[in-house]
Design a protein around this motif. Structure first.
Motif, PDB file in Angstrom:
ATOM      1  N   ARG A  66       0.599  -1.448  -0.109  1.00 30.42           N
ATOM      2  CA  ARG A  66       0.097   0.040   0.345  1.00 30.42           C
ATOM      3  C   ARG A  66       1.126   0.968   0.212  1.00 30.42           C
ATOM      4  N   GLY A  67       2.206   0.926  -0.326  1.00 33.18           N
ATOM      5  CA  GLY A  67       3.091   1.961  -0.396  1.00 33.18           C
ATOM      6  C   GLY A  67       2.844   3.324  -1.373  1.00 33.18           C
ATOM      7  N   SER A  68       2.849   4.324  -1.305  1.00 31.14           N
ATOM      8  CA  SER A  68       3.121   5.115  -2.544  1.00 31.14           C
ATOM      9  C   SER A  68       4.838   5.962  -2.194  1.00 31.14           C
ATOM     10  N   ALA A  69       5.105   6.685  -3.621  1.00 30.88           N
ATOM     11  CA  ALA A  69       6.293   7.549  -3.520  1.00 30.88           C
ATOM     12  C   ALA A  69       6.272   8.607  -4.329  1.00 30.88           C
ATOM     13  N   SER A  70       6.889   9.672  -4.118  1.00 26.76           N
ATOM     14  CA  SER A  70       7.558  10.575  -4.985  1.00 26.76           C
ATOM     15  C   SER A  70       8.155  10.228  -6.203  1.00 26.76           C
ATOM     16  N   GLY A  71       7.848  10.331  -7.189  1.00 23.88           N
ATOM     17  CA  GLY A  71       9.109  10.326  -8.566  1.00 23.88           C
ATOM     18  C   GLY A  71       9.724  12.029  -8.725  1.00 23.88           C
ATOM     19  N   ASP A  72      10.583  11.476  -9.379  1.00 29.96           N
ATOM     20  CA  ASP A  72      11.475  13.038 -10.270  1.00 29.96           C
ATOM     21  C   ASP A  72      11.575  12.327 -10.790  1.00 29.96           C
ATOM     22  N   GLY A  79      10.024  16.819 -14.924  1.00 33.92           N
ATOM     23  CA  GLY A  79       9.939  17.259 -12.978  1.00 33.92           C
ATOM     24  C   GLY A  79       9.381  15.950 -12.110  1.00 33.92           C
ATOM     25  N   PRO A  80       8.021  15.966 -11.349  1.00 32.80           N
ATOM     26  CA  PRO A  80       8.286  15.604  -9.956  1.00 32.80           C
ATOM     27  C   PRO A  80       6.463  15.115 -10.206  1.00 32.80           C
ATOM     28  N   PHE A  81       6.196  13.500 -10.150  1.00 34.88           N
ATOM     29  CA  PHE A  81       5.178  13.070 -10.804  1.00 34.88           C
ATOM     30  C   PHE A  81       5.212  12.157  -9.342  1.00 34.88           C
ATOM     31  N   THR A  82       4.046  11.756  -9.017  1.00 35.90           N
ATOM     32  CA  THR A  82       3.616  10.575  -7.528  1.00 35.90           C
ATOM     33  C   THR A  82       3.346   9.255  -8.597  1.00 35.90           C
ATOM     34  N   LEU A  83       4.293   8.185  -7.666  1.00 34.11           N
ATOM     35  CA  LEU A  83       3.645   6.699  -7.668  1.00 34.11           C
ATOM     36  C   LEU A  83       2.466   6.655  -6.776  1.00 34.11           C
ATOM     37  N   ALA A  84       1.874   5.910  -6.820  1.00 29.77           N
ATOM     38  CA  ALA A  84       0.543   6.359  -5.732  1.00 29.77           C
ATOM     39  C   ALA A  84       0.487   3.689  -6.015  1.00 29.77           C
ATOM     40  N   PRO A  85      -0.171   3.714  -5.374  1.00 28.73           N
ATOM     41  CA  PRO A  85      -0.360   2.026  -4.997  1.00 28.73           C
ATOM     42  C   PRO A  85      -1.632   2.033  -5.771  1.00 28.73           C
ATOM     43  N   SER A  86      -1.134   0.824  -6.267  1.00 30.01           N
ATOM     44  CA  SER A  86      -2.339  -0.354  -7.373  1.00 30.01           C
ATOM     45  C   SER A  86      -2.808  -1.636  -7.184  1.00 30.01           C
ATOM     46  N   THR A  87      -3.308  -2.502  -7.423  1.00 32.37           N
ATOM     47  CA  THR A  87      -4.140  -2.982  -7.756  1.00 32.37           C
ATOM     48  C   THR A  87      -2.745  -4.822  -8.092  1.00 32.37           C
ATOM     49  N   ALA A 102      12.969  17.453 -24.839  1.00 30.68           N
ATOM     50  CA  ALA A 102      14.131  16.107 -23.983  1.00 30.68           C
ATOM     51  C   ALA A 102      14.944  16.193 -25.742  1.00 30.68           C
ATOM     52  N   GLN A 103      16.151  16.172 -25.806  1.00 29.64           N
ATOM     53  CA  GLN A 103      17.008  15.313 -26.385  1.00 29.64           C
ATOM     54  C   GLN A 103      17.468  14.023 -26.081  1.00 29.64           C
ATOM     55  N   PRO A 104      18.212  13.916 -27.299  1.00 25.94           N
ATOM     56  CA  PRO A 104      18.269  12.304 -26.904  1.00 25.94           C
ATOM     57  C   PRO A 104      19.555  11.463 -26.037  1.00 25.94           C
ATOM     58  N   GLY A 105      19.850  10.628 -24.966  1.00 25.38           N
ATOM     59  CA  GLY A 105      20.533  10.305 -24.350  1.00 25.38           C
ATOM     60  C   GLY A 105      19.512   9.098 -23.356  1.00 25.38           C
ATOM     61  N   THR A 106      20.709   9.364 -22.226  1.00 28.18           N
ATOM     62  CA  THR A 106      20.176   8.574 -20.449  1.00 28.18           C
ATOM     63  C   THR A 106      19.586   9.111 -19.887  1.00 28.18           C
ATOM     64  N   TYR A 107      18.316   9.140 -19.439  1.00 25.61           N
ATOM     65  CA  TYR A 107      18.494   9.956 -18.203  1.00 25.61           C
ATOM     66  C   TYR A 107      17.653   8.414 -17.008  1.00 25.61           C
ATOM     67  N   GLU A 108      18.429   8.988 -15.583  1.00 24.51           N
ATOM     68  CA  GLU A 108      18.335   8.605 -14.085  1.00 24.51           C
ATOM     69  C   GLU A 108      16.454   8.663 -14.060  1.00 24.51           C
ATOM     70  N   ILE A 109      15.612   7.897 -13.647  1.00 30.02           N
ATOM     71  CA  ILE A 109      14.261   8.906 -13.234  1.00 30.02           C
ATOM     72  C   ILE A 109      14.188   7.866 -11.815  1.00 30.02           C
ATOM     73  N   VAL A 110      14.484   8.525 -10.748  1.00 25.37           N
ATOM     74  CA  VAL A 110      14.216   8.585  -9.701  1.00 25.37           C
ATOM     75  C   VAL A 110      13.064   8.334  -8.511  1.00 25.37           C
ATOM     76  N   ALA A 111      12.935   7.095  -7.493  1.00 26.64           N
ATOM     77  CA  ALA A 111      11.149   7.337  -6.866  1.00 26.64           C
ATOM     78  C   ALA A 111      12.050   7.057  -5.478  1.00 26.64           C
ATOM     79  N   LYS A 112      10.902   8.240  -4.767  1.00 23.21           N
ATOM     80  CA  LYS A 112      11.183   7.939  -3.038  1.00 23.21           C
ATOM     81  C   LYS A 112      10.394   7.294  -2.012  1.00 23.21           C
TER      82      LYS A 112
END
Length: 183
Positions: A66-72, A79-87, A102-112
């Motif tokens: 039932r956890g949620s997270a904040s994404g970046d 920018g920021p986005f929200t991760l909500a609990p899923s079934t 956005a330019q071509p390349g590899t980007y790190e996506i983070v969730a806390k």
């Protein structure tokens, strides 16, 4: 004369082998929608390769049932986005849109995670969109050699077989002439 017959037979064999080697090979394109799992945790990014303006889904099991997270997704400019609990198997799921700038390349996506503060990362590869994609050459090259039958593999094989039969017939006729049997 036997030398000529052997040379023609060798040439016919070389034509058949070259024709079979020149037949086009078809391969399925690589699927660019596989999930990426990072070493620091488990953050899945789908599709793992996206185009500017495309929608990306991010999910993780690290935050609990039932956890949620904040994404970046600031690295890619989303920018920021929200991760909500899923079934779906206890995942926390969120989405963001890759900016059209956005330019071509590899980007790190983070969730806390909201509880416990556990941080997970995943990679997103941004590729050129279909509108900006470089054009790949298609078709045959106009060299003046061959190409009478086109790029169709069935027609190419039929043409090679016809050449092999003609070479074999010529060899047989030269062999008869060398023996003195006439034409």
């Amino acid at each position: 004369m036997r030398r000529t017959a052997r040379m023609l037979t060798g040439t016919a064999l070389a034509v058949v082998v070259a024709g079979l080697a020149a037949a086009p090979a078809y391969a399925a394109p690589a699927y660019a929608g596989a999930a990426v799992t990072s070493a620091a945790g488990s953050l899945e990014v789908y599709p793992s390769t996206a185009f500017p303006g495309g929608q990306v889904t991010v999910n993780t099991k690290v935050c609990g049932d039932r956890g949620s997270a904040s994404g970046d997704a600031s690295a890619v400019g989303a920018g920021p986005f929200t991760l909500a609990p899923s079934t779906h198997e206890g995942d926390a799921i969120g989405q963001f849109q890759v900016p059209s700038s956005a330019q071509p390349g590899t980007y790190e996506i983070v969730a806390k995670c909201a509880e416990g503060g556990r941080k997970v990362t995943g990679d997103l590869v941004v590729a050129l969109s279909a509108a900006h994609e470089q054009v790949q050459p298609r078709g045959s090259v106009k060299t003046g050699v061959g190409g009478a039958l086109g790029p169709d593999p069935v027609q190419t094989t039929a043409g090679v077989a016809a050449l092999a039969v003609a070479a074999a017939g010529g060899t047989w006729l030269l062999h008869r002439r060398a023996r003195g049997d006439g034409f």
